[in-house]
Design an enzyme around this catalytic site. Structure first.
Site, short mmCIF file in Angstrom:
data_model
loop_
_atom_site.label_atom_id
_atom_site.label_comp_id
_atom_site.label_asym_id
_atom_site.label_seq_id
_atom_site.Cartn_x
_atom_site.Cartn_y
_atom_site.Cartn_z
N ASP A 52 43.95 -47.26 -22.21
CA ASP A 52 42.67 -47.73 -22.75
C ASP A 52 41.71 -48.07 -21.61
O ASP A 52 40.56 -48.45 -21.85
CB ASP A 52 42.87 -48.92 -23.71
N SER A 53 42.18 -47.88 -20.34
CA SER A 53 41.26 -47.94 -19.21
C SER A 53 40.21 -46.84 -19.33
O SER A 53 39.21 -46.86 -18.60
CB SER A 53 42.03 -47.80 -17.89
N ASP A 91 47.91 -45.59 -25.24
CA ASP A 91 47.63 -47.02 -25.43
C ASP A 91 47.08 -47.26 -26.83
O ASP A 91 46.17 -46.56 -27.29
CB ASP A 91 46.56 -47.47 -24.44
N LYS A 121 51.82 -47.53 -26.37
CA LYS A 121 51.99 -48.72 -25.53
C LYS A 121 51.16 -49.86 -26.12
O LYS A 121 50.02 -49.66 -26.53
CB LYS A 121 51.56 -48.44 -24.08
N GLU A 123 50.19 -54.17 -25.55
CA GLU A 123 50.18 -55.28 -24.59
C GLU A 123 50.68 -56.56 -25.25
O GLU A 123 50.24 -56.90 -26.35
CB GLU A 123 48.75 -55.52 -24.07
N GLU A 190 52.19 -55.54 -14.88
CA GLU A 190 50.94 -55.42 -14.12
C GLU A 190 50.63 -56.70 -13.35
O GLU A 190 50.61 -57.80 -13.92
CB GLU A 190 49.78 -55.09 -15.08
O1 KIV Z 1 45.03 -48.60 -19.50
C1 KIV Z 1 45.62 -48.42 -18.43
O2 KIV Z 1 45.21 -47.63 -17.56
C2 KIV Z 1 46.84 -49.18 -18.19
C3 KIV Z 1 47.46 -49.09 -16.82
C4 KIV Z 1 46.68 -49.89 -15.85
C5 KIV Z 1 48.88 -49.46 -16.83
O3 KIV Z 1 47.31 -49.83 -19.05
#
Ligand code: KIV
Length: 272
Positions: A52-53, A91, A121, A123, A190
């Site tokens: 989600d980055s 994510d 994934k 969090e 992280e």
């Molecule tokens: O969204 C992302 O890029 C991440 C990584 C930093 C692990 O969750």
């Protein structure tokens, strides 16, 4: 291709466990589009994270919170179309799994059905364990994410290293154990002290993939655009830049502009 004892033609969650069991390391990078996903898959990375980055890197938002489920699905489907070998993790965006576990399951099902991705994934630890349990019961592999969890940035107030205090370190270890016993296949850790990360990777059987967590874990993940040096404003200590694409691209574009203006481009051989 990646350097592991066994030559994997397709990476699965089981392959990642084998890599950890063989005391080898797992490489993971983000991708959000077809072209770059194809390059990093061919280059041998084991796990591709549609992070989600993308909210920051692709859309220019300040945080990861604004990206939507539909936007994540668009990025993930583009990545999956390119990938032949790596395990694709997608994510789950903020707001699609924290509310209740049924909503979490339907978001995860949309991701799996509409993208062809291999896993999701989430969090957090104990706070979201009902959602993790429900998604795993539906047969969807889940990767956890602990330590600095950017979707909670407004709770933390800062992006600094997490779990430096004993109480937070204990909660982190107990969350990691909880995620492992729920059946997660791996956990991203992280920005936590490397000693703590090492302890967690030793005590937990599933692979621990670090970002800013030292090299005594089972693998590493970086944001692709950061390690390619496309962004020169983001300089955390954990980041190693393998290229300086910001400079390279700027130089190439300047040359193109000059060539167009001077009519050097196109030349005789570049026209019909
Ligand atoms: O969204 C992302 O890029 C991440 C990584 C930093 C692990 O969750």
């Amino acid at each position: 291709m990646s350097i592991t004892k066994k030559n994997y033609s397709r990476i699965t969650t089981k392959s990642l466990q084998e890599i950890k069991n063989n005391n080898e390391k797992i490489s993971m990078l983000t991708a959000y589009d077809y072209t770059l996903a194809k390059i990093i898959d061919t280059a041998g990375v084991e796990v591709i994270l549609v992070g989600d980055s993308a909210s920051n890197v692709m859309a220019g938002h300040e945080t990861t919170l604004p990206i939507t489920l539909n936007e994540m699905i668009y990025h993930a489907a583009s990545v999956v179309r390119a990938v032949k070998r790596a395990l694709v993790v997608v994510d789950m965006p903020f707001g699609t799994y924290q509310g209740n576990s049924l909503e979490a399951l339907s978001s995860a099902i949309r991701i799996m059905k509409e993208t062809g991705g291999h896993s999701v994934k989430l969090e957090g630890g104990s706070e979201i364990i009902d959602s993790v349990n429900r998604i795993i019961s539906a047969g969807i592999p889940v990767m956890g994410h602990l330590g600095l969890t950017p979707q909670s940035i407004y709770k933390f107030g800062t992006y600094t290293v997490r779990a430096k205090e004993e109480k937070e370190a204990e909660k982190l270890l107990s969350d990691a154990k909880l995620l492992e016993s729920a059946g997660c296949f791996a956990i991203v850790l992280e920005k936590v002290p490397s000693k703590l990360a090492e302890k967690i990777a030793k005590e937990i059987n599933i692979p621990i993939i670090g970002i800013g967590a030292g090299n005594k874990v089972d693998g590493q993940v970086l944001v692709l655009h950061d390690m390619l040096g496309m962004n020169h404003e983001f300089n955390p200590r954990f980041l190693r830049r393998y290229l300086n694409l910001y400079e390279e691209i700027t130089g190439a574009v300047k040359n193109y502009v000059n060539d167009v203006k001077s009519m050097d481009f196109p030349n005789k051989n570049e026209q019909y």
